[in-house]
Design an enzyme around this catalytic site. Structure first.
Site, PDB file in Angstrom:
ATOM      1  N   LYS A  32       2.502  30.019   2.083  1.00  0.00           N
ATOM      2  CA  LYS A  32       1.664  29.528   0.996  1.00  0.00           C
ATOM      3  C   LYS A  32       0.198  29.503   1.403  1.00  0.00           C
ATOM      4  O   LYS A  32      -0.675  29.950   0.658  1.00  0.00           O
ATOM      5  CB  LYS A  32       2.130  28.132   0.570  1.00  0.00           C
ATOM      6  CG  LYS A  32       3.361  28.170  -0.305  1.00  0.00           C
ATOM      7  CD  LYS A  32       3.587  26.842  -0.985  1.00  0.00           C
ATOM      8  CE  LYS A  32       4.516  26.977  -2.165  1.00  0.00           C
ATOM      9  NZ  LYS A  32       3.913  27.310  -3.416  1.00  0.00           N
TER      10      LYS A  32
ATOM     11  N   ARG B 192       1.892   1.707  14.576  1.00  0.00           N
ATOM     12  CA  ARG B 192       1.527   1.372  13.208  1.00  0.00           C
ATOM     13  C   ARG B 192       2.175   0.042  12.806  1.00  0.00           C
ATOM     14  O   ARG B 192       3.008  -0.493  13.524  1.00  0.00           O
ATOM     15  CB  ARG B 192       1.955   2.495  12.267  1.00  0.00           C
ATOM     16  CG  ARG B 192       3.450   2.683  12.213  1.00  0.00           C
ATOM     17  CD  ARG B 192       3.862   4.005  11.597  1.00  0.00           C
ATOM     18  NE  ARG B 192       3.753   3.968  10.139  1.00  0.00           N
ATOM     19  CZ  ARG B 192       4.532   4.675   9.310  1.00  0.00           C
ATOM     20  NH1 ARG B 192       5.462   5.474   9.812  1.00  0.00           N
ATOM     21  NH2 ARG B 192       4.375   4.606   8.019  1.00  0.00           N
TER      22      ARG B 192
ATOM     23  N   TYR C  28       8.083  16.312  -0.352  1.00  0.00           N
ATOM     24  CA  TYR C  28       7.778  17.565  -1.053  1.00  0.00           C
ATOM     25  C   TYR C  28       7.596  17.325  -2.537  1.00  0.00           C
ATOM     26  O   TYR C  28       6.866  18.052  -3.202  1.00  0.00           O
ATOM     27  CB  TYR C  28       8.866  18.598  -0.770  1.00  0.00           C
ATOM     28  CG  TYR C  28       8.902  18.907   0.698  1.00  0.00           C
ATOM     29  CD1 TYR C  28       7.825  19.559   1.296  1.00  0.00           C
ATOM     30  CD2 TYR C  28       9.929  18.477   1.506  1.00  0.00           C
ATOM     31  CE1 TYR C  28       7.802  19.782   2.647  1.00  0.00           C
ATOM     32  CE2 TYR C  28       9.910  18.690   2.864  1.00  0.00           C
ATOM     33  CZ  TYR C  28       8.851  19.344   3.431  1.00  0.00           C
ATOM     34  OH  TYR C  28       8.803  19.549   4.769  1.00  0.00           O
TER      35      TYR C  28
ATOM     36  N   SER D 277      12.759   6.088 -14.075  1.00  0.00           N
ATOM     37  CA  SER D 277      11.663   6.824 -14.705  1.00  0.00           C
ATOM     38  C   SER D 277      11.591   8.253 -14.180  1.00  0.00           C
ATOM     39  O   SER D 277      11.504   9.215 -14.942  1.00  0.00           O
ATOM     40  CB  SER D 277      10.352   6.081 -14.436  1.00  0.00           C
ATOM     41  OG  SER D 277       9.254   6.913 -14.638  1.00  0.00           O
ATOM     42  N   SER D 278      11.649   8.393 -12.867  1.00  0.00           N
ATOM     43  CA  SER D 278      11.548   9.726 -12.276  1.00  0.00           C
ATOM     44  C   SER D 278      12.704  10.609 -12.685  1.00  0.00           C
ATOM     45  O   SER D 278      12.523  11.790 -12.980  1.00  0.00           O
ATOM     46  CB  SER D 278      11.538   9.625 -10.746  1.00  0.00           C
ATOM     47  OG  SER D 278      10.439   8.888 -10.318  1.00  0.00           O
TER      48      SER D 278
ATOM     49  N   HIS E  40      14.856  13.995  10.855  1.00  0.00           N
ATOM     50  CA  HIS E  40      13.721  14.056  11.779  1.00  0.00           C
ATOM     51  C   HIS E  40      12.836  12.810  11.664  1.00  0.00           C
ATOM     52  O   HIS E  40      11.950  12.615  12.475  1.00  0.00           O
ATOM     53  CB  HIS E  40      12.919  15.356  11.615  1.00  0.00           C
ATOM     54  CG  HIS E  40      12.099  15.466  10.378  1.00  0.00           C
ATOM     55  ND1 HIS E  40      11.678  16.663   9.869  1.00  0.00           N
ATOM     56  CD2 HIS E  40      11.613  14.543   9.536  1.00  0.00           C
ATOM     57  CE1 HIS E  40      10.977  16.451   8.778  1.00  0.00           C
ATOM     58  NE2 HIS E  40      10.918  15.180   8.552  1.00  0.00           N
ATOM     59  N   HIS E  41      13.123  11.971  10.680  1.00  0.00           N
ATOM     60  CA  HIS E  41      12.438  10.678  10.643  1.00  0.00           C
ATOM     61  C   HIS E  41      13.147   9.675  11.534  1.00  0.00           C
ATOM     62  O   HIS E  41      12.713   8.547  11.668  1.00  0.00           O
ATOM     63  CB  HIS E  41      12.408  10.139   9.217  1.00  0.00           C
ATOM     64  CG  HIS E  41      11.619  11.012   8.281  1.00  0.00           C
ATOM     65  ND1 HIS E  41      10.295  10.796   8.017  1.00  0.00           N
ATOM     66  CD2 HIS E  41      11.960  12.108   7.576  1.00  0.00           C
ATOM     67  CE1 HIS E  41       9.856  11.718   7.171  1.00  0.00           C
ATOM     68  NE2 HIS E  41      10.850  12.529   6.884  1.00  0.00           N
TER      69      HIS E  41
ATOM     70  N   HIS F  48       0.837  -1.201   0.000  1.00  0.00           N
ATOM     71  CA  HIS F  48       0.000   0.000   0.000  1.00  0.00           C
ATOM     72  C   HIS F  48       0.875   1.256   0.000  1.00  0.00           C
ATOM     73  O   HIS F  48       0.654   2.188  -0.776  1.00  0.00           O
ATOM     74  CB  HIS F  48      -0.926   0.000   1.219  1.00  0.00           C
ATOM     75  CG  HIS F  48      -1.676   1.283   1.417  1.00  0.00           C
ATOM     76  ND1 HIS F  48      -2.749   1.640   0.637  1.00  0.00           N
ATOM     77  CD2 HIS F  48      -1.498   2.309   2.287  1.00  0.00           C
ATOM     78  CE1 HIS F  48      -3.202   2.823   1.027  1.00  0.00           C
ATOM     79  NE2 HIS F  48      -2.461   3.255   2.025  1.00  0.00           N
TER      80      HIS F  48
ATOM     81  N   TRP G 191       7.466   0.188   3.560  1.00  0.00           N
ATOM     82  CA  TRP G 191       7.929   0.977   2.413  1.00  0.00           C
ATOM     83  C   TRP G 191       9.266   1.638   2.670  1.00  0.00           C
ATOM     84  O   TRP G 191       9.943   2.045   1.723  1.00  0.00           O
ATOM     85  CB  TRP G 191       6.872   2.022   1.997  1.00  0.00           C
ATOM     86  CG  TRP G 191       6.967   3.343   2.702  1.00  0.00           C
ATOM     87  CD1 TRP G 191       6.517   3.635   3.938  1.00  0.00           C
ATOM     88  CD2 TRP G 191       7.543   4.556   2.192  1.00  0.00           C
ATOM     89  NE1 TRP G 191       6.778   4.942   4.247  1.00  0.00           N
ATOM     90  CE2 TRP G 191       7.397   5.532   3.194  1.00  0.00           C
ATOM     91  CE3 TRP G 191       8.165   4.907   0.992  1.00  0.00           C
ATOM     92  CZ2 TRP G 191       7.862   6.841   3.032  1.00  0.00           C
ATOM     93  CZ3 TRP G 191       8.624   6.218   0.848  1.00  0.00           C
ATOM     94  CH2 TRP G 191       8.460   7.159   1.858  1.00  0.00           C
TER      95      TRP G 191
ATOM     96  N   ASP H  43       5.977  20.500 -27.571  1.00  0.00           N
ATOM     97  CA  ASP H  43       6.148  19.233 -26.858  1.00  0.00           C
ATOM     98  C   ASP H  43       7.225  19.456 -25.804  1.00  0.00           C
ATOM     99  O   ASP H  43       7.739  20.559 -25.650  1.00  0.00           O
ATOM    100  CB  ASP H  43       6.544  18.107 -27.831  1.00  0.00           C
ATOM    101  CG  ASP H  43       6.083  16.737 -27.305  1.00  0.00           C
ATOM    102  OD1 ASP H  43       6.203  16.503 -26.090  1.00  0.00           O
ATOM    103  OD2 ASP H  43       5.596  15.923 -28.101  1.00  0.00           O
TER     104      ASP H  43
ATOM    105  N   SER I 213      -2.731  26.426  -6.912  1.00  0.00           N
ATOM    106  CA  SER I 213      -2.403  27.810  -7.251  1.00  0.00           C
ATOM    107  C   SER I 213      -2.917  28.220  -8.621  1.00  0.00           C
ATOM    108  O   SER I 213      -2.914  29.407  -8.957  1.00  0.00           O
ATOM    109  CB  SER I 213      -0.878  28.024  -7.212  1.00  0.00           C
ATOM    110  OG  SER I 213      -0.378  27.622  -5.977  1.00  0.00           O
TER     111      SER I 213
ATOM    112  N   THR J  30       5.678  27.128   4.382  1.00  0.00           N
ATOM    113  CA  THR J  30       4.381  26.477   4.211  1.00  0.00           C
ATOM    114  C   THR J  30       3.269  27.419   4.629  1.00  0.00           C
ATOM    115  O   THR J  30       2.243  27.546   3.946  1.00  0.00           O
ATOM    116  CB  THR J  30       4.330  25.187   5.042  1.00  0.00           C
ATOM    117  OG1 THR J  30       5.544  24.475   4.848  1.00  0.00           O
ATOM    118  CG2 THR J  30       3.165  24.329   4.623  1.00  0.00           C
TER     119      THR J  30
ATOM    120  N   HIS K  44      12.809  12.427   2.598  1.00  0.00           N
ATOM    121  CA  HIS K  44      12.144  13.662   2.950  1.00  0.00           C
ATOM    122  C   HIS K  44      11.873  14.572   1.755  1.00  0.00           C
ATOM    123  O   HIS K  44      10.754  15.030   1.584  1.00  0.00           O
ATOM    124  CB  HIS K  44      12.801  14.416   4.094  1.00  0.00           C
ATOM    125  CG  HIS K  44      11.796  15.378   4.658  1.00  0.00           C
ATOM    126  ND1 HIS K  44      10.793  14.956   5.487  1.00  0.00           N
ATOM    127  CD2 HIS K  44      11.542  16.662   4.379  1.00  0.00           C
ATOM    128  CE1 HIS K  44       9.975  15.966   5.708  1.00  0.00           C
ATOM    129  NE2 HIS K  44      10.409  17.021   5.070  1.00  0.00           N
TER     130      HIS K  44
ATOM    131  N   GLU L 125      11.307  13.585  -1.005  1.00  0.00           N
ATOM    132  CA  GLU L 125      10.216  12.861  -1.647  1.00  0.00           C
ATOM    133  C   GLU L 125       8.848  13.364  -1.169  1.00  0.00           C
ATOM    134  O   GLU L 125       7.903  13.483  -1.945  1.00  0.00           O
ATOM    135  CB  GLU L 125      10.370  11.369  -1.340  1.00  0.00           C
ATOM    136  CG  GLU L 125       9.184  10.501  -1.684  1.00  0.00           C
ATOM    137  CD  GLU L 125       9.010  10.312  -3.176  1.00  0.00           C
ATOM    138  OE1 GLU L 125       9.956  10.635  -3.915  1.00  0.00           O
ATOM    139  OE2 GLU L 125       7.938   9.866  -3.587  1.00  0.00           O
TER     140      GLU L 125
END
Lengths: 195, 110, 381, 635
Positions: D333, D452, D259, D171-172, D304-305, D80, D144, D109, D270, D330, D255, D257
């Site tokens: 925004k 979790r 964002y 790919s990314s 921080h993780h 998941h 994950w 293009d 926006s 943040t 991290h 990731e």
């Protein structure tokens, strides 16, 4: 040719810009392997450590790789001047030096392996083989690109005006070279000073 | 429309630095300097430079890096943007990984 | 700490009746500032004060201090929440397009003053919470300044082992500590040399006593905790560690100093050897020798006073009956459960013995063997 | 849907040239079609990811249930997570970028159309590769994040994870390079950086984040995979390896990731908010730089993780402070969005509702994010359902709300038809309800002690926790109903939706200036940009009081020098090589998972041959570069 040719926004070739963008990210790639190597440099798990390096041998192959940058840039220079015969010569020379470097690396790895530095021996072994090995993989890709460039120019698919192709392959090649400039110092020479 | 603009682009580019490409002789000269620097590097293996050894190696490495990037990769003659990409990537890598390794060092000393 | 453990004549350990959950601990006086601001946060929190594994119901200083800090932050957060959501709702209603209104709004592109305001104000708020946070990080992690008890915690797949270096005691799942005294846990995960368990990361967490701290193979990590009231505090492994991660529970039994001394003394006594000819004696025999099958003793130790007391691959069983639960503290220590466990361990707690050698194998015991072994285990008081 | 004009591609022998049919989709290099491919693939994976989460919620609906075994449960939450992050949210954003970027910057293009197709195929094969594990001995079950050494244990099946993510990473990275070059180099005349739509800014920032983050995870995954399959020793404590190194490398990527997933949604919001408020985006410059700042600071907060991991107090303190300050941009925004609405004439279409929902829900996720930076209490929240609640508020309430808003907003651009507003509003309100019902209670169950990644809800946590879990599980039912309505609306409106016309929303940006659906070459005439919100300024002049006044239709249209005859605009040719080349990654991937050198060899040779075919493939109209020289140069 299209009727609506407008120059690119920044006046740069897309492919060259793309190659530079890609190279920027490659630093992060090699940096991660290098930090693993530096972290594990003394973690030899009772196996061989940095004393196993053969500095004179590696110096020679490093020198060959460094000089291949010269032939690469000469190849581009010839292409720029439209001298395709010379260009092919220099491209071959570059690829040849790349192969010499690769051969040196294969030899070096074989020797290390025989002396007990197995990939599974220690974190040091794993990180050394990965760092040097992935650099080697980059060189190998570069050699393939150069051989492709050579054969395409031989068949006339790459023409005098299209020096951007030689240029971006050159950029890649020089990049692989400067990564080795860093690796040679950080992986081989500096640790050797501590022995 | 990926392809239509490239001709003009190349034209601009050649114009921009066409005259500044070093000649083959200059390239060879640069390569010679690089060779000498490499020899100097390797000499640290044979001669004892004491404390100066590591800083010397790092300085030589940086000089070689800049020479190859500047001359062979044409950073000196090309648009500044390319250099910015390269040094941003390099800077990111140095800062992030130095910080990571520092965390290990700091923690090991606790 | 000095305990006269040898004076204890009776090795039988009478268990402390555990205070039942949900009991409100006495709030410690003179705590952090900022409690005042947080009416909303407190209301929210109080509504939730039930259950035993509750981070909002601290029972010792190492849980209380972060709790007080977070209430202060929750309060600020609630304020910001109300403000921003209110602003969104107000704007949405106030400036929604009315039916038939085709007029155009003024084209405002921005306002530098406002931008500065909503850059600075959050920055100031954050600075205000950064200072106490940083102070507390060190406070929580440093060695306690007063006398403390050291317990080594070793994480296995999937159970916690405790070793009391001052007393040379091994136990599992349930950790006894004295009330009112800081305990410093020195934690790591098991290593390959000792067990087929690869040694993976776990996290030790007793929410009412302290936050969690990972147990990392190859590292020693530290966690301070302290219980200010006696009782049984529950928790569980909080870092995913594979198949039975959910079945890896941790218990802390906090008892008065006198009871703790009694407990220590009992744990230090060798196990009683059952009299010859009894069912228990037969069980003891089987424990050490199951013929072609792997004997219990190859993984579990029952220390009878001779030789070294050392860690085994599985939990130390010398005083098994002094614990309330077993199998990662998910099953009550009843004769029925023990028998079922010996018969087919995997059905009571999924393990990976077949593929990885982790956990307890099914030894294919027949009924007689089950009876004898169960009787023997029940005699290990 | 976009159709392809084959007129100019007919003369190439080796390139597929049929404008319709299956092969035309496999061979497409049209950014719009690739965007559509991304979109439908994402929906499939979204469905699968949703089924996985439903199974988990069913298992946790009550304490001590055993509907599914721990083996299955652990695979479910692992897949998941991987699915939603790598196969849904990221490619969902890629779908938007692909379809819209060239339209928004006035290009025909992307910079590298074939590389664009390559990205898509790598994504598709990566997803298929990951899911094939279900039929090959079980899906990965190491979570994950794949923390070593658990994930290097063969039982965790994480080799599939390591290789699969590696494929998705390629790919990314390819699309990041492609988008960066496109945005920097392919803008229409006059489209300066400060005139770009905010969405383009966010795409640029996202692409840079990918550019620098992907190589880091690539390294971590290589190491992990070699540890798992080839017995390397990177993270094996037995030989002195350090599992913490993996955590650092993973979060150095992980991290940013976060964002990478949220910034595209911010870009969409926006665009949507100004359109439906009929006002320009408030504080454009602040928004652009806040986005860049979020991305930049996002690289400096990874540890921080790891606040409860084996790191000392000094890094904990440093990363706590850094983390707190990410809240500043943040906040900028959020306030700017609200003040975009302020004083407007807000039309609450479904797209707008989802955008407002985004701002509101994301604020909640942002606040619980700040709470995590309180390190001493982070030790209580970490790895509990409080964290699960937090990141779902950010990624579901945030990213997904924004992306769905974009679907409603740009659907008419793609199909020429509007989605049903009635169904759309039903979708929104049930979505909002179901979302909050599912994830709201998790804040509490986490603080009450529920960790979790546990395959069973322990009864000892008490009835309160049980009640919260039941609520969460019920919320999933609401979400499932809501998602079905959304899907129905999507499919039905394609045929039966109200025709939208070229500019249904009275929009502001230039993608609405061209035909709907856009022609294969996007613009008959590349527009010359003179202002931010170019299209709006072509429609409205401003009075002295800054009130827009409509200008006569056609007063400001780029002169069409071809008089509508656009048949000769050369578009990139379709090509099968990206798909062919990319397919080689399958044998390579399986070879790496099973340490089978033959398969690895086949894959490598295949891919090298594919590149070669790609390079020598003839083009319809001369070579890529210096076409004028084609005739002259014959040696």
């Amino acid at each position: 040719m299209t009727a609506v040719a407008h120059s690119t926004t920044m006046g740069l070739d897309n492919r060259k810009l793309g190659m530079w963008v890609f190279l920027a990210s490659e630093f992060l790639f090699f940096g991660a392997f290098m930090s693993a190597y530096l972290l594990y440099i003394d973690t030899t798990n009772r196996g061989p450590g940095i004393e196993i390096f053969d500095i004179p041998f590696t110096s020679v192959s490093s020198f060959v790789l460094l000089m291949s940058s010269l032939t690469m840039v000469l190849a581009h220079n010839s292409h720029l001047r439209g001298d395709m015969r010379r260009m092919r010569l220099w491209v071959l020379a570059t690829a040849g030096q790349g192969m010499v470097f690769l051969g040196g690396q294969v030899y070096e790895f074989t020797v290390f392996f025989r002396e007990g530095l197995d990939l599974t021996q220690s974190p040091f072994a794993s990180s050394f083989y990965f760092l040097a090995g992935f650099h080697g993989a980059h060189v190998a890709i570069g050699v393939l690109l150069l051989l492709g460039l050579y054969s395409l120019s031989l068949t006339g698919k790459i023409k005098p005006g299209q020096d951007v192709k030689t240029e971006i392959i050159g950029l890649y090649w020089h990049f692989v070279d400067i990564i080795w400039v860093i690796l040679f110092t950080v992986v081989y020479l500096i640790p050797e000073l501590r022995v | 429309m990926s392809t239509s603009g490239t001709q003009a682009a190349d034209a601009v580019e050649h114009e921009a630095h066409g005259g500044h490409h070093p000649t083959p002789t200059e390239y060879v000269r640069i390569a010679l300097i690089l060779a000498v620097l490499t020899a100097l590097e390797v000499s640290t293996y044979y001669f004892d430079f004491g404390r100066a050894g590591i800083p010397l190696l790092i300085i030589l490495m940086v000089i070689k890096f800049i020479m190859v990037a500047g001359s062979f990769m044409h950073l000196r003659y090309d648009t500044k943007l390319f250099g910015r990409f390269m040094y941003t990537g390099l800077g990111f890598a140095i800062v992030l990984y130095t910080a990571t390794l520092l965390i290990f060092v700091v923690d090991a000393n606790q | 700490m000095n305990l006269g453990s040898d004076s204890q004549a009776d090795a039988r350990h009478s268990r402390q009746p555990a205070p039942r959950p949900g009991r409100r601990p006495g709030r410690r006086p003179g705590r952090r500032p900022g409690r005042i601001a947080l009416l909303l946060g407190v209301a929210l929190v109080l509504a939730a004060c039930s259950g035993e594994q509750n981070a909002l119901d601290p029972a010792g200083p190492y849980a209380q201090r972060p709790h007080d800090l977070i209430l202060y932050v929750f309060g600020i957060g609630a304020l910001v929440f109300v403000l921003v959501q209110g602003l969104i709702l107000y704007t949405s209603f106030r400036y929604r397009r009315r039916e038939g209104d085709d007029s155009m709004p003024e084209q405002v592109h921005g306002n530098t003053k406002l931008e500065i305001v909503w850059t600075l104000i959050p920055a100031i708020i954050l600075a205000a919470i950064a200072v106490p946070t940083v102070q507390m990080i060190f406070e929580q992690m440093d060695e306690p300044e007063v006398d403390f008890l050291t317990v080594e915690v070793i994480g296995h797949r999937w159970w916690f082992e405790y070793y009391y270096p001052d007393y040379d005691i091994y136990t599992a799942n349930e950790m006894a500590i004295p009330v009112g005294m800081p305990v410093r846990l020195e934690m790591t995960a098991t290593d390959l040399a000792r067990s087929p368990d690869l040694g993976v990361i776990h996290s030790f967490w007793i929410p009412r006593l302290a936050g969690k701290q990972d147990l990392v193979p190859g590292h020693t990590t530290y966690l301070n905790l302290q219980a200010d009231i006696p009782g049984r505090f529950i928790g569980q492994c909080a870092e995913y560690c594979g198949l039975s991660h959910a079945n890896m529970r941790a218990r802390v039994e906090a008892m008065d100093m006198a009871d703790f001394e009694t407990w220590v003394a009992a744990q230090r006594t060798p196990a009683t050897v059952p009299a010859d000819g009894t069912l228990e004696a037969r069980g003891r025999e089987l424990f050490g020798d199951l013929g072609a099958r792997q004997a219990c003793a190859s993984c579990h130790q029952v220390w009878e006073g001779n030789g070294l007391r050392g860690p085994g691959q599985g939990p130390d069983l010398t005083h098994l009956m002094s614990r309330i639960e077993f199998a990662g503290a998910i099953h009550d220590m009843t004769p029925e459960n023990l028998r079922a466990w010996l018969k087919d361990p995997n059905s009571m707690k999924p393990m990976q013995y077949e593929v990885n050698g982790i956990g307890m194998p099914n030894l294919n015991l027949d009924d007689d063997e089950l009876d004898a072994l169960t009787a023997y285990l029940l005699s290990l008081r | 849907m976009a159709t392809m004009t084959a007129a100019e591609t007919g003369q190439s022998r080796l390139r597929p040239s049929k404008p319709t049919g299956f092969l035309s989709w496999v061979a497409t290099t049209d950014h719009k079609r690739i965007g559509i491919l991304y979109f439908w693939t994402v929906l499939v994976f979204f469905f699968i990811g949703g089924v996985e989460s439903s199974l988990m919620r069913a298992q946790l609906a009550q304490a001590e249930l055993s509907l599914i075994t721990p083996e299955i449960y652990n695979q479910m939450f692992t897949m998941h997570g991987i699915t939603m992050v790598f196969l849904v949210v990221m490619p969902f954003a890629a779908a938007f970028f692909n379809y819209l970027l060239p339209l928004m910057i006035g290009a025909r293009d992307v910079a590298f159309p074939r590389l664009n197709a390559f990205s898509y195929w790598f994504y598709l094969f990566g997803g298929i590769f990951l899911y094939s594990s279900f039929f090959l001995g079980g899906a990965p079950n190491g979570s994950w994040v794949g923390y070593a050494p658990l994930s290097s244990d063969a039982v965790s099946n994480m080799a599939f994870y390591a290789v699969g993510l590696q494929i998705l990473g390629v790919s990314s990275l390819a699309s990041a390079v492609n988008f960066i070059v496109t945005i920097l180099n392919m803008r229409a005349p006059g489209m300066t950086f400060m005139r770009m739509p905010m969405m383009v800014w966010m795409a640029l920032t996202t692409s840079f984040l990918l550019l620098f983050a992907v190589p880091i995870i690539a390294v971590a995954l290589f190491m992990l995979q070699f540890d798992a399959v080839f017995d390397a020793q990177f993270f094996q404590p037995a030989s002195g390896g350090d599992p913490i190194l993996y955590q650092h490398l993973f979060w150095l990527f992980g991290h940013p990731e976060v964002y990478i997933m949220i910034l595209p949604a911010m870009g969409i919001v926006s665009e949507v908010m100004p359109t439906f408020s009929r006002k320009p985006l408030f504080g454009y410059a602040a928004m652009a730089f806040a986005g860049a700042a979020i991305g930049f600071i996002g690289f400096g907060v990874w540890a921080h993780h790891m606040f409860t991991s084996a790191i000392g107090p000094v890094p904990r303190a440093a990363f706590a402070v850094a983390t707190m300050f990410i809240a500043v941009p943040t906040g900028i925004k959020i306030f700017n969005w609200v003040f975009t609405m302020w004083g407007g004439r807000i039309r609450f279409t479904t797209a707008m509702l989802f955008s407002v929902g985004f701002v509101s829900m994301f604020t909640i996720g942002g606040l619980s994010g700040v709470v995590h930076s309180i390190v001493p209490h982070n030790a209580q929240q970490h790895d509990t359902y409080f964290v699960v609640a937090h990141f779902h508020y950010v990624l579901f309430g945030g990213a997904l709300f924004g992306l769905i808003s974009g679907v409603y907003y740009w659907y008419p651009k793609v199909t020429g038809r509007l989605m049903s507003e009635k169904l759309g509003k039903f979708h929104f309100w049930t979505w909002l309800l179901g979302f909050n019902l599912t994830f709201g209670p998790m804040h509490m169950s986490g603080l009450l002690g529920q960790p979790r990644r546990t395959s069973v809800l322990p009864g000892e946590l008490g009835t309160t926790v049980e009640t919260y879990n039941l609520l969460s599980s019920l919320g999933v039912i609401v979400l499932a109903v809501s998602a079905s309505v959304f899907l129905y609306n999507l499919l039905r409106s394609m045929k039966h939706g109200e025709a939208s016309g070229d500019d249904p929303w009275d929009a502001r940006t230039i993608e609405w200036m061209t035909a709907t659906p856009p022609k294969v070459h996007n613009f008959d005439v590349i527009p010359v940009i003179t202002a931010r919100d170019e299209f709006w300024h072509r429609k409205y002049a401003e009075s002295d009081q800054h009130i827009p006044v409509a200008v006569p239709v056609g007063a400001s249209v780029d002169h069409d020098e071809h008089d509508g005859d656009v048949g000769h605009i050369h578009m990139p040719d379709p090509s099968l090589w990206p798909a062919i080349h990319t397919l080689g990654v399958m044998p390579l991937g399986y070879g790496l998972v099973y340490a089978n050198w033959l398969l690895i060899g086949i894959g490598l040779v295949w891919m090298v041959a594919g590149v070669f075919g790609w390079i020598i493939e003839p083009l319809a109209e001369g070579d890529d570069d210096e076409p004028a020289l084609v005739g002259a140069a014959t040696h």
